[in-house]
Design an enzyme around this catalytic site. Structure first.
Site, short mmCIF file in Angstrom:
data_model
loop_
_atom_site.label_atom_id
_atom_site.label_comp_id
_atom_site.label_asym_id
_atom_site.label_seq_id
_atom_site.Cartn_x
_atom_site.Cartn_y
_atom_site.Cartn_z
N TYR A 94 69.90 49.72 29.37
CA TYR A 94 69.13 49.71 28.13
C TYR A 94 68.25 50.95 28.08
CZ TYR A 94 70.35 44.80 27.26
OH TYR A 94 71.03 43.64 27.02
N HIS A 96 66.53 52.08 24.52
CA HIS A 96 65.53 51.90 23.45
C HIS A 96 64.76 53.19 23.18
CE1 HIS A 96 66.35 47.61 23.43
NE2 HIS A 96 66.13 47.56 24.73
#
Length: 368
Positions: A94, A96
């Site tokens: 991840y 982001h």
């Protein structure tokens, strides 16, 4: 390929990029798996469990990064981890980035190719590697919100489901996607008065069919949303714009007018948050209060249920990890346009347009 699994270092983050079973699958495909010592201890995976399937235990993160070609993580690399990346690395985790300019710049400086779980797509337009954690976060948001509503936590002292003769709490969920739907499942199950806001009529139809009147759906306009938020005891922000910063849907002025002791839970905090005052918090200090309203903005919410989350995440990511390892990232992305959508940074350039637009960086689509 040599695959490295460093220990997660974000505060109270116990998930791990690969389980022993996932490691075994990659080893079965002929790859080496290097796991930093104690990487899985927080959720009951001992070093011996990894050794038993053929993985190698490495003493330090620095050694893992130095030896590995592909780094598999859960959370975004912290800045000191970014310094260990180079142009020969493939990072699969991840990211982001739209809410994190320093990390974006650090990944660009490293020269690595970074594939973000949260922007890998599917044929139906969904985000299959984000979905498992959205499910966990959605379900957790209700129990976190219910806890924050307790008087000792700064809330107004309301039991979410009420009791006979006493009305239940009013819960407003902004966004009817995976996390919003799972939040609604939990809130309805606890007996709360639930309203879900969205702007996609097809999403609202699906929610209406699923809940059969146990939760209400409303089209999201600024006026109607504000009226509902002001009447709510618990508001859960579950909006998502894939790869981009979340829109701010509850303003400072609205927060000022909310009930004292009301609670805002921001599932979108990884993408910057959807409430005016949202800022990332940790499991160590999960809440803060502004104008009498309790804000819960933990940026790695599923990390609190780390064992469940790790298994759920590996179920989704393992096929992609195997493809990347077997074929190399260029060939794997050539053959899978959905995996290609996961490339956010490569060779010092931002390769995902929403991230480039957010920071005014040059956008350069990767040629594969």
């Amino acid at each position: 390929m040599i695959i490295g699994v460093p220990k997660e270092i974000k505060i109270h983050e116990y998930r791990v990029g690969l389980t022993p079973a996932s490691s075994a699958e990659l080893i079965h495909h002929g790859h080496r798996v290097l796991v930093e010592t104690s990487a899985g201890m927080g959720i009951g995976f001992r070093d011996d469990d990894y050794k038993a399937v053929g993985a190698e235990i490495i003493d330090t993160a620095e050694q893992v990064f130095e030896q590995a070609e592909m780094i598999v993580k859960v959370k975004e690399p912290q800045l000191n981890e970014c310094k260990m990346l180079n142009e020969n690395h493939l990072l699969f985790t991840y990211l982001h980035l739209a809410a994190d300019k320093p990390q974006t710049e650090a990944l660009m400086a490293s020269g690595c190719t970074a594939i973000a779980y949260e922007t890998v797509t599917a044929d139906n337009g969904s985000l299959p590697l984000l979905a498992p954690m959205s499910e966990v976060a959605g379900r957790m948001s209700v129990q976190a919100g219910a806890h924050a509503l307790e008087k000792a936590q700064g809330g107004m002292g309301i039991l979410l489901g009420g009791v006979p003769g006493v009305a239940p709490a009013k819960v407003v969920i902004i966004g009817g996607g995976v996390s919003g739907m799972n939040a609604a499942e939990m809130a309805v199950g606890l007996g709360a008065d639930v309203t879900i806001f969205d702007r996609d009529i097809n999403v609202m139809r699906r929610l209406d069919q699923r809940f059969r009147g146990r939760a209400k759906t409303r089209y999201s306009t600024a006026h109607d949303l504000e009226v509902a938020v002001l009447d709510a005891d618990l508001v859960i922000g579950a909006v998502l714009v894939a790869g981009a910063a979340a829109p701010k849907l509850v303003s400072e002025g609205t927060v000022k007018k909310m009930k004292d002791g009301a609670v805002l839970v921001d599932i979108a905090i990884d993408q910057g948050g959807c409430f005016a005052h949202s800022r990332p918090t940790t499991h160590a200090e999960p809440t803060f209060t502004v104008d009498g309203v309790v804000h819960y903005c933990v940026a790695n919410m599923p990390g609190a249920c780390a064992r469940t989350s790790t298994f759920a995440l590996n179920n989704a990511t393992l096929p992609f990890a195997v493809s990347l390892a077997d074929k190399g990232w260029r060939q794997a992305c050539r053959e899978d346009r959905h995996l290609f959508e996961g490339i956010n940074v490569s060779a010092g350039k931002v390769a995902f347009k929403a991230v480039a637009d957010e920071f005014g960086f040059e956008f350069k689509k990767v040629e594969i």
